[in-house]
Scaffold this motif. Structure first.
Motif, mmCIF file in Angstrom:
data_model
loop_
_atom_site.group_PDB
_atom_site.id
_atom_site.type_symbol
_atom_site.label_atom_id
_atom_site.label_comp_id
_atom_site.label_asym_id
_atom_site.label_seq_id
_atom_site.Cartn_x
_atom_site.Cartn_y
_atom_site.Cartn_z
ATOM 1 N N SER A 218 20.205 140.053 72.937
ATOM 2 C CA SER A 218 19.811 139.550 71.891
ATOM 3 C C SER A 218 19.598 140.389 70.685
ATOM 4 C CB SER A 218 18.491 138.702 72.166
ATOM 5 O OG SER A 218 17.775 139.558 73.234
ATOM 6 N N VAL A 219 20.443 141.230 70.320
ATOM 7 C CA VAL A 219 20.087 142.193 69.084
ATOM 8 C C VAL A 219 20.428 141.339 68.030
ATOM 9 C CG1 VAL A 219 20.851 144.252 67.918
ATOM 10 C CG2 VAL A 219 20.495 144.358 70.155
ATOM 11 N N ASN A 220 19.406 141.067 67.021
ATOM 12 C CA ASN A 220 19.905 140.017 65.977
ATOM 13 C C ASN A 220 19.503 140.619 64.759
ATOM 14 O OD1 ASN A 220 17.165 139.657 66.454
ATOM 15 N ND2 ASN A 220 17.500 137.979 67.501
ATOM 16 N N VAL B 154 23.984 147.037 74.683
ATOM 17 C CA VAL B 154 23.407 145.669 74.054
ATOM 18 C C VAL B 154 24.562 144.722 73.543
ATOM 19 C CG1 VAL B 154 21.513 147.017 72.977
ATOM 20 C CG2 VAL B 154 23.523 146.418 71.788
ATOM 21 N N LEU B 155 24.138 143.526 73.295
ATOM 22 C CA LEU B 155 25.145 142.548 72.579
ATOM 23 C C LEU B 155 24.493 142.160 71.513
ATOM 24 C CD1 LEU B 155 25.755 140.292 75.702
ATOM 25 C CD2 LEU B 155 26.790 142.388 75.205
ATOM 26 N N LEU B 156 25.427 142.005 70.332
ATOM 27 C CA LEU B 156 24.783 141.259 69.179
ATOM 28 C C LEU B 156 24.811 139.773 69.192
ATOM 29 C CD1 LEU B 156 27.207 143.602 66.794
ATOM 30 C CD2 LEU B 156 24.863 143.796 67.711
ATOM 31 N N GLU B 157 23.707 139.084 68.856
ATOM 32 C CA GLU B 157 23.683 137.807 68.853
ATOM 33 C C GLU B 157 23.954 137.079 67.599
ATOM 34 O OE1 GLU B 157 19.590 136.292 69.866
ATOM 35 O OE2 GLU B 157 20.250 134.239 69.882
ATOM 36 N N ILE C 29 26.932 149.139 71.749
ATOM 37 C CA ILE C 29 27.270 147.623 71.615
ATOM 38 C C ILE C 29 28.480 147.257 72.307
ATOM 39 C CG2 ILE C 29 27.859 146.197 69.787
ATOM 40 C CD1 ILE C 29 26.656 147.952 67.546
ATOM 41 N N CYS C 30 28.476 146.350 73.397
ATOM 42 C CA CYS C 30 29.491 146.129 74.142
ATOM 43 C C CYS C 30 29.984 144.652 73.918
ATOM 44 C CB CYS C 30 29.327 146.524 75.369
ATOM 45 S SG CYS C 30 27.719 146.329 76.489
ATOM 46 N N GLY C 31 29.338 144.074 73.173
ATOM 47 C CA GLY C 31 29.914 142.397 72.894
ATOM 48 C C GLY C 31 28.878 141.553 72.029
ATOM 49 N N LEU C 32 29.267 140.342 72.242
ATOM 50 C CA LEU C 32 28.634 139.410 71.448
ATOM 51 C C LEU C 32 28.134 138.144 72.169
ATOM 52 C CD1 LEU C 32 31.337 138.964 68.779
ATOM 53 C CD2 LEU C 32 29.362 140.460 68.472
ATOM 54 N N MET C 33 26.927 137.810 71.855
ATOM 55 C CA MET C 33 26.131 136.563 72.587
ATOM 56 C C MET C 33 26.051 135.532 71.503
ATOM 57 S SD MET C 33 23.133 135.038 72.980
ATOM 58 C CE MET C 33 21.456 135.358 73.831
ATOM 59 N N THR C 34 26.349 134.126 72.108
ATOM 60 C CA THR C 34 25.859 133.105 71.403
ATOM 61 C C THR C 34 25.207 132.086 72.221
ATOM 62 O OG1 THR C 34 26.401 131.723 69.274
ATOM 63 C CG2 THR C 34 27.908 131.550 71.102
ATOM 64 N N PHE D 149 35.797 148.328 66.229
ATOM 65 C CA PHE D 149 35.542 148.694 67.530
ATOM 66 C C PHE D 149 36.329 149.335 68.520
ATOM 67 C CE2 PHE D 149 31.641 146.163 66.450
ATOM 68 C CZ PHE D 149 30.649 146.717 67.175
ATOM 69 N N ASN D 150 37.703 149.150 67.897
ATOM 70 C CA ASN D 150 38.822 149.867 68.534
ATOM 71 C C ASN D 150 39.001 149.384 70.056
ATOM 72 O OD1 ASN D 150 41.103 151.351 68.699
ATOM 73 N ND2 ASN D 150 40.130 153.127 68.942
ATOM 74 N N GLY D 151 38.460 148.215 70.029
ATOM 75 C CA GLY D 151 38.768 147.483 71.534
ATOM 76 C C GLY D 151 37.720 147.696 72.488
ATOM 77 N N SER D 152 36.717 148.356 72.028
ATOM 78 C CA SER D 152 35.514 148.387 72.984
ATOM 79 C C SER D 152 34.427 147.259 73.028
ATOM 80 C CB SER D 152 34.578 149.728 72.617
ATOM 81 O OG SER D 152 34.034 149.436 71.145
#
Ligand SMILES: *Cc1c(COP(=O)(O)O)cnc(C)c1O
Length: 224
Positions: free
Chosen positions: A97-99, A120-123, A155-160, A190-193
Protein backbone atom coordinates in the motif's frame (compact mmCIF):
# COMPACT_ATOMS: atom_id res chain seq x y z
CA UNK A 1 -16.85 -25.40 5.13
CA UNK A 2 -13.62 -25.23 7.04
CA UNK A 3 -10.53 -23.15 6.40
CA UNK A 4 -8.65 -26.02 4.78
CA UNK A 5 -11.48 -26.83 2.35
CA UNK A 6 -11.86 -23.18 1.41
CA UNK A 7 -8.16 -22.89 0.67
CA UNK A 8 -8.23 -26.05 -1.44
CA UNK A 9 -11.17 -24.69 -3.40
CA UNK A 10 -9.37 -21.39 -3.99
CA UNK A 11 -6.28 -23.23 -5.18
CA UNK A 12 -8.26 -25.20 -7.72
CA UNK A 13 -9.93 -22.00 -8.90
CA UNK A 14 -6.50 -20.44 -9.40
CA UNK A 15 -5.70 -23.34 -11.74
CA UNK A 16 -8.98 -22.84 -13.52
CA UNK A 17 -9.16 -19.07 -14.00
CA UNK A 18 -5.57 -17.82 -14.15
CA UNK A 19 -3.75 -17.79 -17.49
CA UNK A 20 -0.56 -18.47 -15.53
CA UNK A 21 -1.42 -20.23 -12.26
CA UNK A 22 2.21 -21.01 -11.44
CA UNK A 23 2.92 -17.37 -10.58
CA UNK A 24 -0.14 -16.79 -8.39
CA UNK A 25 0.16 -16.45 -4.61
CA UNK A 26 -2.93 -16.95 -2.51
CA UNK A 27 -2.59 -14.45 0.33
CA UNK A 28 -5.06 -15.30 3.09
CA UNK A 29 -6.10 -12.06 4.73
CA UNK A 30 -6.07 -13.04 8.36
CA UNK A 31 -7.69 -9.94 9.87
CA UNK A 32 -10.81 -11.97 10.68
CA UNK A 33 -9.04 -14.49 12.89
CA UNK A 34 -6.64 -14.75 15.83
CA UNK A 35 -3.23 -16.41 15.87
CA UNK A 36 -4.79 -19.87 15.91
CA UNK A 37 -6.69 -19.06 12.74
CA UNK A 38 -3.40 -18.04 11.17
CA UNK A 39 -1.93 -21.34 12.30
CA UNK A 40 -4.70 -23.16 10.47
CA UNK A 41 -3.92 -21.52 7.16
CA UNK A 42 -0.24 -22.31 7.68
CA UNK A 43 -1.13 -25.94 8.28
CA UNK A 44 -3.23 -25.85 5.11
CA UNK A 45 -0.10 -24.91 3.21
CA UNK A 46 -0.19 -21.09 3.03
CA UNK A 47 3.02 -19.63 4.47
CA UNK A 48 2.39 -16.12 3.20
CA UNK A 49 -0.37 -14.18 4.94
CA UNK A 50 -1.69 -10.63 4.87
CA UNK A 51 -2.72 -8.25 7.66
CA UNK A 52 -4.07 -4.73 7.42
CA UNK A 53 -3.39 -3.42 10.95
CA UNK A 54 0.01 -3.12 12.54
CA UNK A 55 -1.07 -3.85 16.08
CA UNK A 56 -3.02 -6.99 15.18
CA UNK A 57 -0.15 -8.18 13.04
CA UNK A 58 2.33 -7.73 15.89
CA UNK A 59 0.13 -9.53 18.39
CA UNK A 60 -0.46 -12.53 16.14
CA UNK A 61 3.16 -12.71 15.13
CA UNK A 62 4.30 -12.68 18.76
CA UNK A 63 2.01 -15.56 19.62
CA UNK A 64 2.99 -17.56 16.54
CA UNK A 65 6.67 -17.13 17.36
CA UNK A 66 6.10 -19.15 20.50
CA UNK A 67 4.56 -22.02 18.53
CA UNK A 68 6.60 -24.18 16.23
CA UNK A 69 5.19 -23.00 12.94
CA UNK A 70 8.30 -22.70 10.81
CA UNK A 71 8.78 -19.63 8.66
CA UNK A 72 5.73 -17.42 8.01
CA UNK A 73 5.94 -14.47 5.61
CA UNK A 74 3.83 -11.44 6.45
CA UNK A 75 2.48 -8.97 3.92
CA UNK A 76 1.04 -5.64 4.98
CA UNK A 77 -2.02 -4.83 2.86
CA UNK A 78 -3.89 -1.96 4.51
CA UNK A 79 -3.41 1.73 4.79
CA UNK A 80 -0.11 2.18 6.63
CA UNK A 81 0.61 5.11 8.91
CA UNK A 82 4.14 6.39 8.70
CA UNK A 83 4.69 6.29 12.47
CA UNK A 84 4.00 2.53 12.50
CA UNK A 85 6.47 1.53 9.81
CA UNK A 86 9.27 1.12 12.35
CA UNK A 87 7.48 -1.74 14.08
CA UNK A 88 7.17 -3.95 11.02
CA UNK A 89 10.32 -2.91 9.17
CA UNK A 90 12.53 -5.62 10.72
CA UNK A 91 10.54 -8.48 9.23
CA UNK A 92 7.76 -7.47 6.83
CA UNK A 93 8.07 -9.33 3.52
CA UNK A 94 6.03 -6.94 1.37
CA UNK A 95 4.00 -3.75 1.79
CA UNK A 96 1.13 -3.52 -0.73
CA UNK A 97 0.00 0.00 0.00
CA UNK A 98 2.64 2.56 -0.91
CA UNK A 99 0.53 5.52 -1.95
CA UNK A 100 2.66 8.56 -1.14
CA UNK A 101 6.27 9.60 -1.32
CA UNK A 102 6.52 10.31 2.40
CA UNK A 103 5.49 6.73 3.19
CA UNK A 104 7.99 5.34 0.68
CA UNK A 105 10.68 7.52 2.25
CA UNK A 106 9.90 6.23 5.74
CA UNK A 107 9.91 2.59 4.60
CA UNK A 108 13.24 3.18 2.86
CA UNK A 109 14.72 4.76 5.99
CA UNK A 110 13.55 1.99 8.32
CA UNK A 111 14.62 -0.72 5.89
CA UNK A 112 18.09 0.82 5.81
CA UNK A 113 18.25 0.89 9.61
CA UNK A 114 17.45 -2.80 9.58
CA UNK A 115 19.98 -3.47 6.90
CA UNK A 116 17.49 -4.85 4.44
CA UNK A 117 15.44 -4.07 1.37
CA UNK A 118 11.67 -4.19 1.67
CA UNK A 119 9.50 -5.20 -1.26
CA UNK A 120 6.65 -2.82 -1.97
CA UNK A 121 3.74 -2.44 -4.34
CA UNK A 122 2.44 0.91 -5.52
CA UNK A 123 -1.25 1.33 -4.77
CA UNK A 124 -3.18 2.80 -7.68
CA UNK A 125 -6.69 4.19 -7.51
CA UNK A 126 -7.74 2.96 -10.94
CA UNK A 127 -11.47 3.34 -10.30
CA UNK A 128 -11.00 6.98 -9.16
CA UNK A 129 -13.42 6.60 -6.28
CA UNK A 130 -12.90 9.36 -3.76
CA UNK A 131 -13.14 6.98 -0.85
CA UNK A 132 -10.20 4.93 -2.11
CA UNK A 133 -6.54 5.37 -1.35
CA UNK A 134 -3.87 5.19 -3.98
CA UNK A 135 -2.15 7.14 -6.72
CA UNK A 136 -3.97 8.43 -9.72
CA UNK A 137 -2.12 7.29 -12.83
CA UNK A 138 -1.05 10.88 -13.59
CA UNK A 139 0.31 11.43 -10.09
CA UNK A 140 2.13 8.12 -10.17
CA UNK A 141 3.99 9.11 -13.32
CA UNK A 142 4.93 12.43 -11.73
CA UNK A 143 6.23 10.83 -8.58
CA UNK A 144 8.00 7.84 -10.11
CA UNK A 145 11.39 9.47 -10.63
CA UNK A 146 11.51 10.19 -6.89
CA UNK A 147 10.17 6.80 -5.89
CA UNK A 148 12.89 5.14 -7.95
CA UNK A 149 15.65 6.89 -6.00
CA UNK A 150 15.12 4.90 -2.81
CA UNK A 151 17.69 2.16 -2.53
CA UNK A 152 16.17 0.11 0.27
CA UNK A 153 12.77 -0.43 -1.22
CA UNK A 154 12.20 -2.73 -4.12
CA UNK A 155 9.16 -1.79 -6.15
CA UNK A 156 7.93 -5.08 -7.53
CA UNK A 157 4.40 -4.42 -8.70
CA UNK A 158 1.05 -2.66 -8.39
CA UNK A 159 -1.97 -3.05 -6.17
CA UNK A 160 -5.55 -1.92 -6.57
CA UNK A 161 -9.02 -2.43 -5.14
CA UNK A 162 -11.99 -2.72 -7.45
CA UNK A 163 -15.19 -0.81 -6.73
CA UNK A 164 -17.82 -2.67 -4.78
CA UNK A 165 -20.36 -3.37 -7.51
CA UNK A 166 -22.19 -6.26 -9.09
CA UNK A 167 -21.26 -5.01 -12.52
CA UNK A 168 -18.64 -7.42 -13.73
CA UNK A 169 -17.65 -5.26 -16.69
CA UNK A 170 -16.69 -2.38 -14.42
CA UNK A 171 -14.61 -4.58 -12.14
CA UNK A 172 -12.91 -6.31 -15.07
CA UNK A 173 -11.95 -2.98 -16.61
CA UNK A 174 -10.27 -1.85 -13.37
CA UNK A 175 -8.15 -5.01 -13.27
CA UNK A 176 -7.26 -4.94 -16.95
CA UNK A 177 -6.31 -1.26 -16.66
CA UNK A 178 -3.93 -2.11 -13.81
CA UNK A 179 -2.35 -4.82 -15.95
CA UNK A 180 -1.98 -2.39 -18.86
CA UNK A 181 -0.35 0.16 -16.55
CA UNK A 182 2.08 -2.46 -15.29
CA UNK A 183 3.05 -3.42 -18.85
CA UNK A 184 3.51 0.22 -19.79
CA UNK A 185 5.63 1.02 -16.71
CA UNK A 186 7.75 -2.02 -17.40
CA UNK A 187 8.66 -0.45 -20.74
CA UNK A 188 9.13 3.13 -19.55
CA UNK A 189 10.71 2.80 -16.10
CA UNK A 190 11.20 -0.72 -14.85
CA UNK A 191 12.70 -2.75 -17.64
CA UNK A 192 10.46 -5.70 -16.84
CA UNK A 193 11.05 -5.78 -13.10
CA UNK A 194 7.44 -5.10 -12.14
CA UNK A 195 6.05 -8.58 -11.76
CA UNK A 196 3.25 -8.48 -9.18
CA UNK A 197 -0.38 -7.51 -9.60
CA UNK A 198 -2.10 -7.57 -6.20
CA UNK A 199 -5.77 -7.56 -7.10
CA UNK A 200 -8.84 -9.61 -6.30
CA UNK A 201 -10.70 -10.19 -3.03
CA UNK A 202 -13.56 -12.47 -2.03
CA UNK A 203 -16.10 -10.81 -4.33
CA UNK A 204 -13.97 -10.50 -7.43
CA UNK A 205 -11.00 -12.88 -7.31
CA UNK A 206 -12.14 -14.94 -10.30
CA UNK A 207 -12.25 -11.85 -12.50
CA UNK A 208 -8.90 -10.70 -11.12
CA UNK A 209 -7.36 -14.09 -11.86
CA UNK A 210 -8.52 -14.07 -15.45
CA UNK A 211 -7.06 -10.56 -15.83
CA UNK A 212 -3.64 -11.65 -14.64
CA UNK A 213 -3.58 -11.22 -10.85
CA UNK A 214 -0.46 -12.63 -9.20
CA UNK A 215 -1.48 -12.02 -5.57
CA UNK A 216 -5.02 -12.65 -4.35
CA UNK A 217 -5.93 -10.99 -1.06
CA UNK A 218 -8.78 -13.16 0.13
CA UNK A 219 -10.30 -13.10 3.61
CA UNK A 220 -14.06 -13.69 3.97
CA UNK A 221 -14.12 -16.57 1.51
CA UNK A 222 -11.62 -18.45 3.70
CA UNK A 223 -12.72 -17.53 7.20
CA UNK A 224 -16.46 -16.85 7.09
C1 LIG B 1 -9.85 -7.36 4.22
C2 LIG B 1 -9.05 -7.02 3.02
C3 LIG B 1 -9.03 -7.88 1.93
C4 LIG B 1 -9.84 -9.17 1.88
O1 LIG B 1 -11.19 -8.87 1.73
P1 LIG B 1 -12.30 -10.02 1.66
O2 LIG B 1 -13.42 -9.37 0.93
O3 LIG B 1 -12.64 -10.38 3.06
O4 LIG B 1 -11.75 -11.15 0.90
C5 LIG B 1 -8.23 -7.53 0.85
N1 LIG B 1 -7.50 -6.39 0.83
C6 LIG B 1 -7.49 -5.54 1.87
C7 LIG B 1 -6.66 -4.30 1.80
C8 LIG B 1 -8.27 -5.82 3.01
O5 LIG B 1 -8.26 -4.96 4.03
Amino acid sequence: MGIRENILELKSEIEKYSPNPGVVTLLPTTKYVDAHGVLEVVKAGCRVVGENRVQALEEKRNILETLETGDIKWHFIGNLQKNKVKYIAPYIEMIHSVNKISLAEEIDKRAKQNNRRIKVLLEVNISKEESKEGYSIERLYEELPNLLKFENIEICGLMTMAPFTEEEKVVRKVFSDLKTLKDELNKTHFNGSLIELSMGMTNDYKIALSEGATILRVGSKIFK
